[in-house]
Motif scaffolding. Structure first.
Motif, PDB file in Angstrom:
ATOM      1  N   TYR A 137      -2.855  -4.585  -6.162  1.00 30.36           N
ATOM      2  CA  TYR A 137      -2.425  -4.043  -4.953  1.00 30.36           C
ATOM      3  C   TYR A 137      -0.751  -3.787  -4.857  1.00 30.36           C
ATOM      4  N   PRO A 138      -0.508  -3.006  -4.266  1.00 26.76           N
ATOM      5  CA  PRO A 138       0.877  -2.483  -3.914  1.00 26.76           C
ATOM      6  C   PRO A 138       1.467  -3.484  -3.210  1.00 26.76           C
ATOM      7  N   ILE A 139       2.837  -3.505  -3.324  1.00 29.67           N
ATOM      8  CA  ILE A 139       3.732  -4.421  -2.594  1.00 29.67           C
ATOM      9  C   ILE A 139       4.131  -3.590  -1.566  1.00 29.67           C
ATOM     10  N   VAL A 140       4.103  -4.134  -0.192  1.00 31.25           N
ATOM     11  CA  VAL A 140       4.866  -3.451   1.016  1.00 31.25           C
ATOM     12  C   VAL A 140       5.679  -4.399   1.646  1.00 31.25           C
ATOM     13  N   ILE A 141       6.980  -4.048   1.949  1.00 28.95           N
ATOM     14  CA  ILE A 141       7.907  -5.241   2.471  1.00 28.95           C
ATOM     15  C   ILE A 141       8.179  -4.721   3.974  1.00 28.95           C
ATOM     16  N   TYR A 142       8.309  -5.900   4.713  1.00 26.80           N
ATOM     17  CA  TYR A 142       8.381  -5.673   6.183  1.00 26.80           C
ATOM     18  C   TYR A 142       9.960  -6.225   6.376  1.00 26.80           C
TER      19      TYR A 142
END
Length: 394
Positions: free
Chosen positions: A134-139
């Motif tokens: 799963y790709p990483i997404v930063i918020y």
């Protein structure tokens, strides 16, 4: 920035505060119509964990009178196949501690804060991650907001096969709980007009805040990669070769600058981004990464969107702007999702369901195309699917 704009965290409690002016607070809080976070639509359940990280190489804040290493409170969401034996996580973690702090800070009665603590989300605490990659997404949250301000989008991404990482930018967040019970309140400041933004003092201050924030982002990527490498359940599923970032307002600005600074970030999305703090040097520089912006039709007399257009035109990769009619700044967080009463305190006339679906759909399809190698991002389809959306390609 327009003076009437108020940040997510303050306003949601002002919405509660209006009930103070009639009868008994203990009775009132039980009748306040606060909705839960909308259900996710992806194939996975959603797990969540909360923890703290420490950057010993940096001071806690950019001013000289705060000592000690920089501490960040982190929350992650991730895909889960089943939820057996796990407990549902609250929307507002440590809500009793935070509730007491807000009661003292804004004068909101504690019974009302208890009602806010009852808002439900879709996450399961410490659930076992699903097998996959799963790709990483930063918020990155907005100025004086908090890391859970876009839980709707974070949970939706996780349910569709992403690991989402959010954290409080300590001292820039409305408040941060560290060391389990130590509350740190905001000390940050942003200009209230373009004129104030142009002052040398404010330019220096905002530059320091933005540098601190972007350093937070790169540190988080390093730290999470290290943390996951020591946990097989995450080391086998986390795809650090595909990293995206999104943010609201000043968080959108943070996302853009972080993408310039950190080559590991592959795609950027802004939610009603505050572009003005970006330096002229960066605006003229080619980001060379795909960028999507979703925002209100106008920022009034502010030059904010002119800067956005210039930035987009200088980007070597496609830059899209989706303009959403009848939306306002705070609609690009969870703010308007809880109650219609928020229209009295800064949200627009757009349906909460519509603005949520616009954000979720655009965000998911954009990251699918850029981080998962999915179908090409069809920017023109949103004008067809949503009457309130107009698409611009820079």
């Amino acid at each position: 920035m327009e003076k009437k704009r108020k940040q997510f965290f303050k306003i949601i409690f002002y919405v509660l505060f209006i009930f103070v002016f009639s009868s008994c607070a203990t009775v009132m809080y039980k009748t306040i119509p606060l909705k839960n976070i909308a259900r996710t639509e992806g194939d996975y359940f959603v797990g969540t964990q909360n923890f703290q990280v420490i950057d010993s190489s940096r001071a806690m804040w950019f001013t000289d009178n705060i000592e000690g290493p920089r501490k960040l409170s982190v929350k992650i969401w991730y895909p889960v196949e089943n939820t057996y034996s796990f407990s549902k996580a609250p929307y507002l973690n440590q809500h009793k501690i935070i509730g007491n702090a807000i009661s003292k800070l804004f004068g909101v009665p504690e019974p009302l804060m208890n009602r806010a603590g009852g808002v439900r989300c879709n996450s399961w605490l410490n659930a076992v991650p699903a097998k996959g990659k799963y790709p990483i997404v930063i918020y990155s949250h907005g100025h004086q907001s908090i890391k859970i301000a876009n839980t709707s989008q974070s949970e939706e991404l996780a349910s569709n096969g992403y690991i989402v990482i959010a954290f409080d930018h300590t001292y820039d967040a409305a408040l941060t709980v560290i060391d389990d019970d130590d509350i740190i309140y905001t000390r940050s400041k942003l200009p209230q007009s373009d004129e104030e933004a142009a002052s040398e003092k404010m330019i220096r201050r905002v530059k320091s805040q933005l540098e601190t924030r972007t350093a937070d982002v790169s540190f988080i990527i390093d730290e999470i990669k290290l943390k996951f490498s020591n946990d097989k359940s995450f080391s086998d599923i986390a795809d650090f070769d595909n990293i995206g970032i999104f943010g609201h307002s000043f968080g959108g600005c943070t996302a853009i600058k972080s993408a310039y600074n950190d080559k590991r970030i592959d795609a950027v999305l802004g939610l009603d981004t505050y572009f003005l703090p970006l330096s002229r040097e960066l605006i003229k520089k080619d980001l060379n990464k795909p960028f999507v912006h979703i925002g209100q039709v106008s920022w009034g007399n502010s030059n904010n969107y002119n800067v956005m257009e210039e930035f987009g035109q200088n980007n070597g990769k496609a830059s899209y702007h989706f303009s959403v009619e009848e939306s306002k700044h705070n609609d690009y967080t969870d703010f308007s999702q809880f109650t219609k009463l928020t229209r009295k305190f800064g949200s627009g006339k757009i349906s909460p369901k519509i603005i949520r679906n616009v954000m979720n759909n655009i965000m998911l399809e954009f990251f699918n195309a850029t981080l998962k190698g999915g179908e090409d991002f069809d920017a023109d389809s949103y004008e067809v699917n949503y009457k309130s959306v107009k698409t611009y390609i820079h």
